[in-house]
Design a protein around this motif. Structure first.
Motif, mmCIF file in Angstrom:
data_model
loop_
_atom_site.group_PDB
_atom_site.id
_atom_site.type_symbol
_atom_site.label_atom_id
_atom_site.label_comp_id
_atom_site.label_asym_id
_atom_site.label_seq_id
_atom_site.Cartn_x
_atom_site.Cartn_y
_atom_site.Cartn_z
ATOM 1 N N ASP A 114 13.334 4.893 20.474
ATOM 2 C CA ASP A 114 13.540 3.482 20.117
ATOM 3 C C ASP A 114 13.754 2.622 21.362
ATOM 4 O OD1 ASP A 114 13.347 4.131 17.402
ATOM 5 O OD2 ASP A 114 15.501 4.523 17.248
ATOM 6 N N GLY A 115 12.985 2.913 22.397
ATOM 7 C CA GLY A 115 13.052 2.113 23.609
ATOM 8 C C GLY A 115 14.198 2.433 24.534
ATOM 9 N N ALA A 116 15.042 3.404 24.160
ATOM 10 C CA ALA A 116 16.188 3.753 25.000
ATOM 11 C C ALA A 116 16.001 5.136 25.612
ATOM 12 C CB ALA A 116 17.473 3.723 24.175
ATOM 13 N N GLN A 117 16.397 5.256 26.863
ATOM 14 C CA GLN A 117 16.309 6.542 27.545
ATOM 15 C C GLN A 117 17.331 7.523 26.973
ATOM 16 O OE1 GLN A 117 15.710 7.441 32.050
ATOM 17 N NE2 GLN A 117 17.893 7.029 31.810
ATOM 18 N N SER A 189 21.861 6.632 28.901
ATOM 19 C CA SER A 189 21.361 7.667 27.995
ATOM 20 C C SER A 189 21.895 7.402 26.602
ATOM 21 C CB SER A 189 21.796 9.061 28.457
ATOM 22 O OG SER A 189 21.295 10.065 27.578
ATOM 23 N N GLY A 190 21.009 7.426 25.633
ATOM 24 C CA GLY A 190 21.422 7.247 24.244
ATOM 25 C C GLY A 190 22.116 5.935 23.979
ATOM 26 N N GLY A 191 21.770 4.897 24.739
ATOM 27 C CA GLY A 191 22.388 3.589 24.548
ATOM 28 C C GLY A 191 23.690 3.400 25.302
ATOM 29 N N ALA A 192 24.205 4.452 25.926
ATOM 30 C CA ALA A 192 25.442 4.356 26.700
ATOM 31 C C ALA A 192 25.111 4.154 28.179
ATOM 32 C CB ALA A 192 26.292 5.608 26.517
ATOM 33 N N VAL A 193 26.010 3.462 28.863
ATOM 34 C CA VAL A 193 25.834 3.166 30.286
ATOM 35 C C VAL A 193 26.945 3.864 31.058
ATOM 36 C CG1 VAL A 193 25.732 1.360 32.046
ATOM 37 C CG2 VAL A 193 24.803 0.933 29.754
ATOM 38 N N PHE A 194 26.543 4.654 32.056
ATOM 39 C CA PHE A 194 27.511 5.421 32.845
ATOM 40 C C PHE A 194 27.448 4.983 34.304
ATOM 41 C CE2 PHE A 194 25.873 8.231 29.439
ATOM 42 C CZ PHE A 194 27.026 8.279 28.660
ATOM 43 N N PRO A 195 28.459 4.243 34.785
ATOM 44 C CA PRO A 195 28.464 3.806 36.180
ATOM 45 C C PRO A 195 28.558 4.990 37.131
ATOM 46 C CG PRO A 195 30.039 2.553 34.852
ATOM 47 C CD PRO A 195 29.606 3.718 34.030
ATOM 48 N N VAL A 196 27.751 4.959 38.175
ATOM 49 C CA VAL A 196 27.778 5.999 39.202
ATOM 50 C C VAL A 196 28.619 5.537 40.382
ATOM 51 C CG1 VAL A 196 26.388 7.432 40.740
ATOM 52 C CG2 VAL A 196 25.503 6.812 38.474
#
Length: 207
Positions: A114-117, A189-196
């Motif tokens: 659905d357009g999300a990685q 990933s899966g709509g979640a954003v994880f800051p590096v």
């Protein structure tokens, strides 16, 4: 006393018995995991077992070379609120040592839904985990060399260290986004954003 109880567990016969009890709870190695979080057995002491940083399991100083046995042990792992990790069956709980993480993520695939990685990881003991809201990624900058170490939540309080080879693939999937007014290098990933890390810090480390 716990030390006396442990004498029966730390020898080869005790280890074999522990394996048998674990096997009985994993229904012959089927895919379903035993409900270790619901078991409250007595603590029987510490076992001379360690999971090294590269994911290798050692028992009494010797590597456990049988992959099915390592997989079996991994299904009854539990990290408690005291920060320690145990092998847990309905009748006993024994402590083991963890050098870094409980597992190692050794493979990653990237798909689009659905357009999300969506990033899916496989661990060294066969777990397949999609990173996302229920299985977040976290990133640690470690040591004087500022080594980037990503960790993936697998289950309970158990995590997998993303291997160095997979980490490079993971970082390639990153992008810069503005978070709270600051440019951040992130992985999604899966709509979640994880800051590096902050984007300017990544640029500095890349020089």
């Amino acid at each position: 006393m716990a030390s006396e109880t442990l004498k029966a567990t730390t020898d080869a016969a005790g280890l074999a018995a522990l394996i048998s009890r674990a096997a009985a709870q994993t229904e012959g190695g089927k895919a379903s995991l035993p409900p270790v979080d619901r078991w409250e057995p007595p603590f029987c002491g510490d076992l001379d077992m360690e999971i090294r940083a590269d994911g290798t399991w050692f028992y009494m100083g010797t590597p456990i070379g049988r992959a099915p046995l390592v997989r079996l042990f991994s299904t009854v792992l539990r990290k408690d609120e005291d920060g320690k990790t145990y092998l847990v069956t309905p009748v006993e709980k024994v402590g083991i040592r963890i050098q870094d993480a409980h597992f190692v993520a050794v493979e990653m695939s990237a798909t689009e839904i659905d357009g999300a990685q969506v990033l899916t990881f496989r661990t060294n003991v066969g777990d397949v985990v999609e990173a996302g809201g229920e299985h977040p990624l976290r990133f640690v900058i470690h040591g004087e060399n500022h080594e980037l170490k990503p960790y993936l939540h697998v289950r309970g309080r158990l995590e997998a260290l993303v291997s160095r080879a997979v980490m490079y693939d993971l970082v390639e999937k990153g992008e810069v986004r503005e978070i709270d007014g600051r440019a951040m290098f992130v992985v999604t990933s899966g709509g979640a954003v994880f800051p590096v890390m902050p984007a300017d810090e990544l640029e500095r480390l890349s020089r």
